[in-house]
Write a protein that holds these residues in place. Sequence first.
Motif, PDB file in Angstrom:
ATOM      1  N   SER A 292      14.042  13.886  32.424  1.00 32.85           N
ATOM      2  CA  SER A 292      14.333  14.638  33.638  1.00 32.85           C
ATOM      3  C   SER A 292      15.731  14.351  34.164  1.00 32.85           C
ATOM      4  N   LEU A 293      16.375  15.394  34.669  1.00 32.89           N
ATOM      5  CA  LEU A 293      17.680  15.259  35.288  1.00 32.89           C
ATOM      6  C   LEU A 293      17.612  14.342  36.514  1.00 32.89           C
ATOM      7  N   LYS A 294      16.423  14.249  37.118  1.00 34.76           N
ATOM      8  CA  LYS A 294      16.254  13.412  38.310  1.00 34.76           C
ATOM      9  C   LYS A 294      16.546  11.941  38.012  1.00 34.76           C
ATOM     10  N   LEU A 295      16.357  11.528  36.756  1.00 32.12           N
ATOM     11  CA  LEU A 295      16.563  10.130  36.405  1.00 32.12           C
ATOM     12  C   LEU A 295      18.041   9.755  36.355  1.00 32.12           C
ATOM     13  N   PHE A 296      18.920  10.754  36.432  1.00 32.02           N
ATOM     14  CA  PHE A 296      20.353  10.484  36.412  1.00 32.02           C
ATOM     15  C   PHE A 296      20.776   9.598  37.584  1.00 32.02           C
ATOM     16  N   ARG A 297      20.040   9.677  38.685  1.00 31.85           N
ATOM     17  CA  ARG A 297      20.426   8.914  39.875  1.00 31.85           C
ATOM     18  C   ARG A 297      20.370   7.406  39.616  1.00 31.85           C
ATOM     19  N   TRP A 298      19.610   6.996  38.585  1.00 33.17           N
ATOM     20  CA  TRP A 298      19.509   5.572  38.252  1.00 33.17           C
ATOM     21  C   TRP A 298      20.681   5.092  37.399  1.00 33.17           C
ATOM     22  N   LEU A 299      21.441   6.024  36.824  1.00 31.37           N
ATOM     23  CA  LEU A 299      22.488   5.654  35.871  1.00 31.37           C
ATOM     24  C   LEU A 299      23.802   5.345  36.585  1.00 31.37           C
ATOM     25  N   THR A 300      23.740   4.430  37.530  1.00 28.30           N
ATOM     26  CA  THR A 300      24.947   3.989  38.218  1.00 28.30           C
ATOM     27  C   THR A 300      25.637   2.923  37.362  1.00 28.30           C
ATOM     28  N   PRO A 301      26.936   2.726  37.553  1.00 26.04           N
ATOM     29  CA  PRO A 301      27.628   1.690  36.773  1.00 26.04           C
ATOM     30  C   PRO A 301      26.989   0.311  36.904  1.00 26.04           C
TER      31      PRO A 301
ATOM     32  N   THR B 211      23.704  11.825  29.066  1.00 17.40           N
ATOM     33  CA  THR B 211      23.262  10.446  29.275  1.00 17.40           C
ATOM     34  C   THR B 211      24.004   9.493  28.339  1.00 17.40           C
ATOM     35  N   ILE B 212      24.130   9.896  27.078  1.00 19.57           N
ATOM     36  CA  ILE B 212      24.824   9.066  26.096  1.00 19.57           C
ATOM     37  C   ILE B 212      26.263   8.823  26.534  1.00 19.57           C
TER      38      ILE B 212
ATOM     39  N   SER C 265      21.452  -3.513  33.042  1.00 22.96           N
ATOM     40  CA  SER C 265      20.535  -3.161  31.957  1.00 22.96           C
ATOM     41  C   SER C 265      21.075  -3.626  30.611  1.00 22.96           C
ATOM     42  N   SER C 266      22.365  -3.396  30.382  1.00 18.57           N
ATOM     43  CA  SER C 266      22.959  -3.816  29.101  1.00 18.57           C
ATOM     44  C   SER C 266      22.991  -5.334  28.998  1.00 18.57           C
ATOM     45  N   ARG C 267      23.228  -6.020  30.116  1.00 23.14           N
ATOM     46  CA  ARG C 267      23.224  -7.489  30.105  1.00 23.14           C
ATOM     47  C   ARG C 267      21.833  -8.011  29.745  1.00 23.14           C
ATOM     48  N   LYS C 268      20.799  -7.388  30.293  1.00 27.45           N
ATOM     49  CA  LYS C 268      19.432  -7.800  29.946  1.00 27.45           C
ATOM     50  C   LYS C 268      19.165  -7.574  28.464  1.00 27.45           C
ATOM     51  N   LEU C 269      19.688  -6.491  27.933  1.00 27.78           N
ATOM     52  CA  LEU C 269      19.521  -6.200  26.506  1.00 27.78           C
ATOM     53  C   LEU C 269      20.129  -7.302  25.651  1.00 27.78           C
TER      54      LEU C 269
ATOM     55  N   ASN D 239       7.865  10.746  41.333  1.00 28.65           N
ATOM     56  CA  ASN D 239       7.252  11.105  42.613  1.00 28.65           C
ATOM     57  C   ASN D 239       6.375   9.976  43.139  1.00 28.65           C
ATOM     58  N   LYS D 240       6.127   8.989  42.302  1.00 23.31           N
ATOM     59  CA  LYS D 240       5.296   7.856  42.688  1.00 23.31           C
ATOM     60  C   LYS D 240       6.174   6.670  43.075  1.00 23.31           C
ATOM     61  N   ASP D 241       5.530   5.586  43.513  1.00 22.62           N
ATOM     62  CA  ASP D 241       6.259   4.399  43.958  1.00 22.62           C
ATOM     63  C   ASP D 241       6.780   3.655  42.735  1.00 22.62           C
ATOM     64  N   ILE D 242       7.884   4.149  42.204  1.00 25.86           N
ATOM     65  CA  ILE D 242       8.442   3.580  40.991  1.00 25.86           C
ATOM     66  C   ILE D 242       9.964   3.583  41.110  1.00 25.86           C
ATOM     67  N   ASN D 243      10.588   2.550  40.616  1.00 24.81           N
ATOM     68  CA  ASN D 243      12.045   2.482  40.622  1.00 24.81           C
ATOM     69  C   ASN D 243      12.497   1.753  39.376  1.00 24.81           C
ATOM     70  N   ILE D 244      13.799   1.696  39.180  1.00 27.55           N
ATOM     71  CA  ILE D 244      14.341   1.103  37.957  1.00 27.55           C
ATOM     72  C   ILE D 244      14.023  -0.385  37.856  1.00 27.55           C
ATOM     73  N   TYR D 245      13.893  -1.060  39.006  1.00 26.85           N
ATOM     74  CA  TYR D 245      13.583  -2.491  38.985  1.00 26.85           C
ATOM     75  C   TYR D 245      12.173  -2.739  38.458  1.00 26.85           C
ATOM     76  N   ARG D 246      11.202  -1.974  38.945  1.00 29.94           N
ATOM     77  CA  ARG D 246       9.816  -2.175  38.510  1.00 29.94           C
ATOM     78  C   ARG D 246       9.653  -1.792  37.037  1.00 29.94           C
TER      79      ARG D 246
END
Length: 284
Positions: free
Chosen positions: A170-179, A211-212, A185-189, A130-137
């Motif tokens: 949260s189920l809401k975080l699913f929106r970040w799990l795009t291909p 998620t898995i 993310s895996s490349r950064k890993l 709900n705050k100013d947060i995204n997967i990039y930050r």
Amino acid sequence: MSKMSKKEAQKKLQDKTIQKKTNREDDKADVQKCIETLRELLQGEKNLKIRLDDKFMLRYLRWLDFDPELAFNKIKDIYKFRAQTKEWHCCSPPSEYEDILEMHIQAILADRDSRGRRVYVVKIGNIDDNKDINIYRLSHVDDLWLEAAMEEEETQKNGLAVIVDMEGYSLKLFRWLTPQNLRNSSRKLYNLSFPQIDFHVVNTSALLNATIALVYPFLDSKVKEHIHFHNRDWPSLHKYINPEILPAEYGGQIPSLDYAKLRALLYDNSDQLMELFSMGYVNT
């Protein structure tokens, strides 16, 4: 004598590999030769602005078994990827991420485990979307913690253990799990210069299975071998990370985590982090 389990055999092999790399450093002349070779290769790389001191060279040589050519190619690959995905990589000091740091999502524990590894705790359920947060930050905050750890000699030699706490996922975080997000993310890993990273997933739920199913296809088989699921079985977790350094919520002996104190690792190394983030390919 009882038969050694597959996991015990893998751990023994990993420990031998780390010991082999440590012993390699006993040959100071050979190590210095590797450093000088890698430095010469990097000096010849057009448009790459990067540190050339011994400490920085060793960070990659330790990771890649003191193979200068392999280290050179990996460094080029890492910084080309950074140039292509700038939004995924941090370029600001810790002070710019206080809002996320105060959510207590990510932190490196004060003490190392019995194998000399840093322990990184990620509490997925603490993400307040709900705050100013995204997967990039969030990825940038990972950069802050992990770059600080990768600069440490002991961590370069021993690796990293990650506790992924799924409590409150949260189920809401699913929106970040795009291909595309999963690929980046895996490349950064794979670009993290730790000799070994073990992931310990705790406080799991039925939602985690979905998620898995999404994440696993993007992970290398070698990474999958280092993912361990414990749910709330703390003795199982303690087989890998000794309870003396863990907080009570994970069956450990520390009452609770002092996040403000833990963040000193970032603020005390802010200038060094900014230097690291400033490196990369530049246009002429």
